[in-house]
Write an enzyme that holds these catalytic residues in place. Sequence first.
Site, short mmCIF file in Angstrom:
data_model
loop_
_atom_site.label_atom_id
_atom_site.label_comp_id
_atom_site.label_asym_id
_atom_site.label_seq_id
_atom_site.Cartn_x
_atom_site.Cartn_y
_atom_site.Cartn_z
N HIS A 247 -6.25 1.97 4.60
CA HIS A 247 -5.50 2.11 5.85
C HIS A 247 -6.47 1.87 7.01
O HIS A 247 -7.57 2.43 7.01
CB HIS A 247 -4.89 3.51 5.93
CG HIS A 247 -4.06 3.71 7.16
ND1 HIS A 247 -2.80 3.15 7.28
CD2 HIS A 247 -4.31 4.35 8.31
CE1 HIS A 247 -2.31 3.46 8.47
NE2 HIS A 247 -3.21 4.19 9.11
N THR B 166 -0.14 9.54 -2.12
CA THR B 166 0.79 10.59 -2.52
C THR B 166 2.13 10.26 -1.87
O THR B 166 2.26 9.25 -1.17
CB THR B 166 0.30 11.98 -2.08
OG1 THR B 166 0.16 11.96 -0.66
CG2 THR B 166 -1.03 12.32 -2.73
N LEU C 52 3.50 9.32 3.47
CA LEU C 52 2.87 8.09 3.95
C LEU C 52 1.50 8.35 4.60
O LEU C 52 1.41 9.10 5.56
CB LEU C 52 3.79 7.40 4.96
CG LEU C 52 3.31 6.06 5.50
CD1 LEU C 52 3.32 5.01 4.40
CD2 LEU C 52 4.15 5.61 6.68
N ASP C 53 0.49 7.71 4.07
CA ASP C 53 -0.89 7.77 4.60
C ASP C 53 -1.44 9.19 4.65
O ASP C 53 -2.37 9.46 5.41
CB ASP C 53 -0.97 7.13 5.99
CG ASP C 53 -0.54 5.67 5.98
OD1 ASP C 53 -0.69 5.02 4.94
OD2 ASP C 53 -0.06 5.20 7.03
N ARG D 46 5.13 -1.69 1.65
CA ARG D 46 6.39 -1.05 1.23
C ARG D 46 6.14 0.42 1.03
O ARG D 46 5.11 0.81 0.45
CB ARG D 46 6.87 -1.61 -0.13
CG ARG D 46 7.30 -3.03 -0.13
CD ARG D 46 8.58 -3.33 0.59
NE ARG D 46 9.74 -2.60 0.11
CZ ARG D 46 10.89 -2.54 0.78
NH1 ARG D 46 11.01 -3.13 1.95
NH2 ARG D 46 11.91 -1.87 0.30
N ASN E 89 -5.02 3.30 -1.64
CA ASN E 89 -4.60 2.44 -0.53
C ASN E 89 -5.72 2.35 0.48
O ASN E 89 -6.55 3.26 0.58
CB ASN E 89 -3.36 3.06 0.13
CG ASN E 89 -2.85 2.24 1.31
OD1 ASN E 89 -2.74 1.02 1.22
ND2 ASN E 89 -2.55 2.89 2.41
C1 GAR Z 1 -5.56 -4.57 6.06
O1 GAR Z 1 -6.10 -4.50 7.34
C2 GAR Z 1 -5.14 -3.20 5.57
O2 GAR Z 1 -5.98 -2.19 6.02
C3 GAR Z 1 -3.77 -3.06 6.17
O3 GAR Z 1 -3.19 -4.33 6.02
C4 GAR Z 1 -4.21 -5.32 6.09
C5 GAR Z 1 -4.04 -6.24 4.91
O4 GAR Z 1 -4.89 -7.34 5.03
N1 GAR Z 1 -3.01 -2.06 5.51
C6 GAR Z 1 -2.15 -1.27 6.12
O5 GAR Z 1 -1.92 -1.32 7.31
C7 GAR Z 1 -1.45 -0.27 5.22
N2 GAR Z 1 -0.77 0.71 5.98
P1 GAR Z 1 -5.16 -8.32 3.83
O6 GAR Z 1 -3.78 -8.76 3.31
O7 GAR Z 1 -5.89 -9.46 4.45
O8 GAR Z 1 -5.95 -7.59 2.78
#
Ligand code: GAR
Length: 220
Positions: free
Chosen positions: A113, A145, A148-149, A95, A111
């Site tokens: 990424h 922040t 985003l990202d 979100r 976070n």
């Molecule tokens: C992970 O690969 C994380 O880096 C990514 O979602 C996945 C969650 O996996 N996050 C993003 O893409 C954020 N922009 P998980 O639910 O198995 O931890």
Amino acid sequence: MSAASGRLALLLSGRGSNLGAFLRAQAAGELQGSVEVVISNRPEAAGLKIAQDAGIATAVVDHTQYETREAFDEVLAQKIDGFKPDVVVLAGFMRILTATFVDRFRGQLINIHPSLLPKYRGLNTHQRALDAGEREGGATVHFVTADLDEGPGILQTPVPIVPGDTAASLASRVLPFEHKLYPHAANLLLTGQVSLKAQGAVWGDEILPPGGRLWRPNSC
Ligand code: GAR
């Protein structure tokens, strides 16, 4: 490494494999704190079950029940505040958060990424890295922040791209690196080694580069 008493709140939307990594690190005494609550915006998120099975408090703030992003974020923030966390961990929390929310937890909100930021912000990171002919993908832990990202990076780990890689194969090879990287990066906040200042992420006297410091786990 001895266990410290920092408090973490972890937010997720889905699978929860990064939550699993935090819990393993905690059980091994390698996390400088403990996961106090897991909060999801999706009632069906598999990560909630992982938390419940581990005896950790869970909460759902279902974004579909709120008319505005502001209203959702306010309830989410109140829920988090109830657990008085030192660090708020976004682990697959899909979100976009308002500036008001992000400012409220400034310096405490991180976070992960799945790219070597500042490259490939947003979605479909692995496919975009492959399309661009990159030789490596990876993952970055960064302060959140309002953009985003784009928050200052703390730590990132590269993962080689191999011939024949698809977005799916690359994602599954990056994931175990995420699992080592994320608890390690959270420890840097929990122990006060890294903090968010006006100049960016600061580690001791060093202002970190935009993607954070390069780090490779010993084993993966
Ligand atoms: C992970 O690969 C994380 O880096 C990514 O979602 C996945 C969650 O996996 N996050 C993003 O893409 C954020 N922009 P998980 O639910 O198995 O931890």
